[in-house]
Design an enzyme around this catalytic site. Sequence first.
Site, mmCIF file in Angstrom:
data_model
loop_
_atom_site.group_PDB
_atom_site.id
_atom_site.type_symbol
_atom_site.label_atom_id
_atom_site.label_comp_id
_atom_site.label_asym_id
_atom_site.label_seq_id
_atom_site.Cartn_x
_atom_site.Cartn_y
_atom_site.Cartn_z
ATOM 1 C CB CYS A 46 32.048 -5.895 -35.459
ATOM 2 S SG CYS A 46 30.313 -7.087 -35.843
ATOM 3 N NE ARG A 49 28.780 -10.683 -33.105
ATOM 4 C CZ ARG A 49 29.560 -10.868 -34.838
ATOM 5 N NH1 ARG A 49 30.093 -9.958 -35.881
ATOM 6 N NH2 ARG A 49 29.863 -12.275 -34.920
ATOM 7 C CG ASP A 53 25.585 -14.754 -41.348
ATOM 8 O OD1 ASP A 53 25.656 -13.967 -40.322
ATOM 9 O OD2 ASP A 53 26.350 -16.240 -40.960
ATOM 10 C CE LYS A 108 32.664 -15.717 -42.967
ATOM 11 N NZ LYS A 108 31.922 -14.849 -42.104
ATOM 12 C CG ASN A 109 30.205 -18.117 -41.083
ATOM 13 O OD1 ASN A 109 31.927 -17.375 -41.171
ATOM 14 N ND2 ASN A 109 29.486 -18.060 -40.471
ATOM 15 N NE ARG A 116 35.552 -10.180 -42.290
ATOM 16 C CZ ARG A 116 35.322 -9.646 -40.853
ATOM 17 N NH1 ARG A 116 34.849 -8.276 -40.597
ATOM 18 N NH2 ARG A 116 35.859 -10.208 -40.316
#
Length: 430
Positions: A117, A122, A305, A22-23, A397
Amino acid sequence: MEQYVIKGGNKLVGEVEIGGAKNAALAIIAAAIMTDETVVIDNLPDVRDVNVMIGAMEDIGVHIERIDRHTVKINATTIGRLSVDYEYIKKIRASYYLLGALLGKYKKAEVALPGGCNIGSRPIDLHVKGFKSLGSDVDVSYGLISVKAKRLIGSHIYMDKVSVGATINIMMAATLAEGKTTIENAAKEPHIVDVANFLNSMGANIRGAGTDVIRVFGVNKLHGTEYSVIPDQIEAGTFMFAAATTGGDVLVKNVIPKHLEATSAKLVDAGCQVVEYDDAVRVIGKEKLTATQVTTLPYPGFPTDMQPQMTAVLALAEGTSTVAETIFENRFKYVDELARMGANIQVEGNVAIIRGVDNYTGARVSAPDLRAGAALVIAGLAAEGITIVDDIHYIQRGYERFEEKLRGLGALIERTDSENDTQKFIRHVS
Ligand code: EPZ
């Protein structure tokens, strides 16, 4: 509101196929607008964040055609606006990659300013520092960050803190700058390398990605390409932890084992067996895991993560473990939810002290963010009885067909969107 309903207790056994990262994908599709030629990107995960990014790009006029679930064709000649709406940035912070990409290509861009968030504040000061250093004017006001430059000129940029996002944003803008840019103390995550490889496949000249000094030799123009996104190391790690927590035996396929070294090492510390193949890792769990100490760090350190999922594993390990979070300030929100499932975890500052318990007990819990949500699912898979995880839109997500992949390993899990369906599933599995 959709939720996951889980009947815990089954050991996960079998094989699971990991999707694209994803990233990496988020940055790569943004970077695809830096050429007027057509770009085809494959192995794109079909997850909410990527789809929101596609929406943000279509909104400014980029033409995106979905060839199949994991492949898109992007052509940016139709861009009509250099301003990205707050609607997108509030959903995914990564829409700020369009700043670096648009600035590089059009020397001008405007994106709504991302706020904090659920995992902490951030800041974007490093992105701003990089853009300024390349010769742009940066204005932050009225909730917008606007960047513009007559010319972008290569420069020497030292990153005061290792930042994935700032490294990528500066690398993208510098690709079409005049002369050489050096990024020192750059992030080294696998997706930095993937984005650099992608840009190089379009004609960029980037060297050193994956080390802490990246050199970008500016080029005038980029061309079309076809590119396949690397496998998602965090999705892979999540399944590895799910195998460990349930005492299972899972072959996690389509991964780059080198990217998973920190994760594998910690699972071995905790008593699991991890076998590496060319493009797969097998995790064989153990009846009783042992405590260990973990500190999150930029790559190649243990990824932030993966921190919540690791904590979910260690909550069942014999002895006292510690998990120190050094990247984000507020990434232990899920601990209270795990406590409702019987975990014994105390948070002091940025360290979670975890005293292992014999088992989790099912409860109704709520996902506070993406990775924490995955950790609650992992706990639910190991728990006695029924766990209901609310707010799974966070999990969606970043995980594609999460429940389907878990079911393929023998998990009893269902995604439901009504109390009726939830009760039906519970009756079915009880
Ligand atoms: C990326 O976020 C990932 N997101 C995050 O993944 C991941 O947790 C994070 O890197 C760390 O690995 C994407 O790639 C889209 P950073 P990013 O800039 O780039 C500070 C997930 O679950 N910082 O590397 O935003 C920052 O506060 C997500 O998939 C500044 O001080 O993270 C943090 O402490 C969540 N100033 C540290 O650097 C800046 O200008 C690292 O953040 C930028 C960052």
